[in-house]
Design an enzyme around this catalytic site. Structure first.
Site, PDB file in Angstrom:
ATOM      1  CB  SER A 113       3.527  -3.437   5.634  1.00 16.44           C
ATOM      2  OG  SER A 113       3.267  -2.515   6.764  1.00 16.44           O
ATOM      3  CG  ASN A 116      -3.901   5.860  19.713  1.00 19.36           C
ATOM      4  OD1 ASN A 116      -4.211   5.018  18.793  1.00 19.36           O
ATOM      5  ND2 ASN A 116      -3.673   5.481  20.944  1.00 19.36           N
ATOM      6  CD  GLN A 176      -2.684   1.170   2.514  1.00 23.88           C
ATOM      7  OE1 GLN A 176      -3.688   0.341   2.564  1.00 23.88           O
ATOM      8  NE2 GLN A 176      -2.463   1.669   3.564  1.00 23.88           N
ATOM      9  N   GLY A 177       0.684   1.993  -1.066  1.00 22.70           N
ATOM     10  CA  GLY A 177       1.399   3.411  -1.347  1.00 22.70           C
ATOM     11  C   GLY A 177       0.675   4.657  -0.794  1.00 22.70           C
ATOM     12  CE1 TYR A 178      -4.010   4.404  -0.444  1.00 22.19           C
ATOM     13  CE2 TYR A 178      -4.936   4.423   1.831  1.00 22.19           C
ATOM     14  CZ  TYR A 178      -5.142   4.322   0.277  1.00 22.19           C
ATOM     15  OH  TYR A 178      -6.485   3.823  -0.051  1.00 22.19           O
ATOM     16  CB  SER A 179       2.342   6.899   4.964  1.00 28.20           C
ATOM     17  OG  SER A 179       1.230   6.497   5.784  1.00 28.20           O
ATOM     18  CD  GLU A 219      -6.434   0.015   6.557  1.00 26.69           C
ATOM     19  OE1 GLU A 219      -5.472  -0.314   6.592  1.00 26.69           O
ATOM     20  OE2 GLU A 219      -6.821   1.032   7.029  1.00 26.69           O
TER      21      GLU A 219
END
Length: 393
Positions: free
Chosen positions: A163, A369, A128-131, A246
């Site tokens: 990841s 959080n 996953q290429g998000y952050s 998710e």
């Protein structure tokens, strides 16, 4: 959704349990109980292929695409039995649970035909290429760019905390397709092959000693023009659908893994005498109660039948389980005592200490959080948005 399942599903549960036990007592016995994501990758690819061949890999998908068209209840049962059997953590879970469902919902027929069979068969592993370094919890701040040239998307930028990138065949990338855009506008959701010279992966070593997370650099990387999910500018909408997946049935499997850890911890507390402490017993009981609440919350969340709409209960789920698991990790260290701080090699700790170390990251990834509390306030409760700084291109 009821906390219990219809009696007629008992046969399905038995079928799942029997297949898993046969495989994990036979050809894949060496993978039973393997929870990290970086060991025995070739063997785990074989495991993914075995799941796919038996149509257990993505049972909720339509049969046309390699699934079983299983009901939500059947998917939950499989997830629970998978964890109960201590089957290895899925290296294909990003494709099975995120990329595949997103393509099923938003993809073209050609994209479904190209990508879904290989995911279902355990052939292609996805990441996953998000952050990004400056777009973690604030995903709308992404700066990775993409533009069309001669029928190809040209991609430049950096992703981080990716990841399984070092083992993956494909990555779905959120990038800015409109150079003048800001925030959630102007984004694109691209499907990009990892095995090309324009993609560089650098593992990030964690305090567990593993390197599951990675930095990924795109230097004029390419993908075909048709490998965009949705239209240019719709990347945010598609990305939010992916995030909603998710919170799917895998949450029940996650909870069964938590139960395995709690049971291991209770057994240790009895064996080493820690259970004689009233405080330890109280904390163990509190952990059991929290896990029961978590299951009830997850079943309520899964009762939502609209994939385009996030139920209010889903907004609280990640915050709840991340805090619960962090507390369980701290309890595990107290129950173990000094022995939990001793490893047999470089960062080679026991399972409970490893769980404690990993649980620290869970309050950070997929939205810290603090960000989770903002999301609950703004999206679930409808409170005014917190003041944001001015974004600059």
């Amino acid at each position: 959704m009821s906390r219990d399942f219809a009696p007629e599903l008992a046969g399905f549960r038995q079928e799942v349990a029997q297949w898993l036990d046969e495989q994990l007592s036979g050809p894949f016995a060496h993978l039973r109980g393997l929870n990290n994501h970086v060991d025995l990758i070739p063997e785990r690819r074989e495991w993914e292929a075995a799941l796919g061949k038996a149509r257990w890999g993505c049972i909720g998908w339509p049969e046309q695409w390699g699934g079983r068209g299983a009901s939500i209840e059947e998917q939950v049962i499989f997830a629970e039995e998978y964890a109960r059997a201590k089957a290895p953590s899925r290296i294909g879970h990003i494709g099975i649970e995120l990329a595949g469902p997103t393509i099923l919902l938003h993809g073209t027929e050609k994209q479904k035909q190209q990508f879904l069979p290989a995911i279902a068969a355990g052939q292609d592993i996805w990441c996953q290429g998000y952050s990004e370094p400056n777009a973690g919890s604030d995903l709308s701040n992404v700066r990775t760019t993409a533009w069309l040239k001669d029928g190809r998307w040209i991609i430049n930028g950096q992703k981080v905390w990716t990841s399984m990138a070092q083992f993956s065949d494909w990555v779905f990338v959120i990038c800015r397709a409109d150079s003048g855009s800001q925030g959630a506008s102007g984004l694109a959701y691209l499907l990009v092959p990892m095995n090309q010279k324009g993609v560089t992966v650098r593992p990030i070593r964690q305090m567990t000693g593993e390197a599951e997370f990675n930095e990924v650099f795109f230097d004029n990387a390419e993908t075909a023009a048709e490998n965009i999910v949705g239209q240019p500018g719709e990347g945010w909408k598609v990305a939010m659908s992916t995030l909603a997946f998710e919170r799917g049935v895998s949450t029940l499997g996650q909870q069964m893994q938590f139960r395995n850890e709690l049971e291991e911890l209770v057994a240790l507390a009895k064996a080493n005498g820690a259970a004689r402490s009233p405080m330890i017993r109280q904390r163990l009981a509190k952990a059991h109660v929290g896990l029961t609440v978590m299951r009830a919350s997850a079943l309520r969340m899964l009762a939502n039948d609209d994939p385009e709409k996030t139920p209010a209960s889903a907004y609280t789920y990640k915050l709840y389980w991340a805090l619960w698991h962090r507390n369980l990790g701290e309890l595990a260290m107290d129950v173990q005592g000094l022995s939990g701080q001793i490893g047999t090699g470089e960062a080679d700790f026991g399972s409970l200490t490893h769980m404690h170390l990993m649980s620290r990251s869970e309050t950070i990834y997929a939205g810290t959080n603090q960000i989770q509390r903002n999301i609950i306030a703004e999206r679930a409760l409808g409170l005014p948005r917190e003041a944001r700084g001015v974004q600059h291109a």
